[in-house]
Write an enzyme that holds these catalytic residues in place. Sequence first.
Site, PDB file in Angstrom:
ATOM      1  CG  ASP A 230      -1.932   0.860   1.383  1.00 42.41           C
ATOM      2  OD1 ASP A 230      -1.759   2.103   0.671  1.00 42.41           O
ATOM      3  OD2 ASP A 230      -3.142   0.823   1.786  1.00 42.41           O
TER       4      ASP A 230
ATOM      5  CE  LYS B 171      -7.066   8.527   2.329  1.00 38.49           C
ATOM      6  NZ  LYS B 171      -7.708   7.544   1.712  1.00 38.49           N
TER       7      LYS B 171
END
Length: 386
Positions: free
Chosen positions: A174, A199
């Site tokens: 991730d 994000k």
Amino acid sequence: METHDKQPGFSTRAVHESCGFSGSTGAVMPPVFLTSTFASGNPDGFDYTRSGNPNFRLLERSAASLEGGQYATCFASGVSAITAVLSTLKQGDLVLAEENLYGCTYRLLERVMAKFGIQTRYVDMARTEHWGIIKRLRPALVWLESPTNPLLKIVDIAGVSAVAREAEVPVVVDNTFASPYLQRPLELGATLSLSSTTKYINGHSDSLGGVVVTNEAGWQEKMIFAQKALGLQPGPFDAWLTARGQRTLALRMERHCATALELARWLETHPKVKLVRYPFLPSHPQYDLARRQMRGGSGMVTFELNSSVEQALAFCRKLKYITLAESLGGVESLICHPATMTHASVPAEVRRQVGIGDGLLRLSVGLEDLEDLRADLECALGALQP
């Protein structure tokens, strides 16, 4: 005569790889294809947006390029991307995961996948002596975050990937907290690089999205299947917004990193701050590894107050320019209290075991002026009661 044989730089690719499908209009930015259905037999092979859309294809092409991968598949959110990868598992499979994971990843593993007979074992993957468990257990997946959420641990992606490769175990990283500008897991040996594009990649807090990038055709087929069969696709406008945001990723990350480092240095000297974690601070336990593995320290700073939950939340609400909120990676600064927000789904004893205490705060440093953010934090710290 000068040629263009050399691969263009990161920002050039970010700007140009996500453009296309403008037809005869001459538009320098691609249109938004707000359609569910396409006429059968069209030259580009589109039929139904759940199984593909021009905005998806442009985002996927640019995301793959920036991650240094051959293939990318975009999804409706970061959790959708996680779901797509986990959906490839079967009953009896084991996931070997870094012990400090995003709360929603933990929840998916423990409350959803466990119901289907998929087990998870958590290990501190920042400690090299633990890597031998990969060969002993031969899990279906090794799941990493680096930097981790919210403790900003740095895991040696190349080291873990080398061990996993010998055991023929795929590695998922991730990469949300780093972004492909700062770190490219595939180039370090990982099988899959996964990001919540909500994000840093989008960077404007105005759309949800996720992406999985790989160099393996077999994994790409699995991701395309999951996108279509499970209905995990984004909307065309969300994909368009993500590609739009991605074009300025390098510029934004440079500013995020520079401001975050200065704030981390300052916080480390403050008498009311118990602990500061930032990958590019020499006090970080994996500082040397972070400098080797990452281009910059990112915009995330984790720090701990010697306080109760109530005092920590009161501190957050005292801030003016930094908003108490979930998420991260946007142009605006956000602060999060993991114990009651992002990691509330993690049992309290597990949180404490990995180091998520009542006074721990996760700061996502935005693009505001450094002095304004420092003054904001100073004011709130000054009001903090012992």
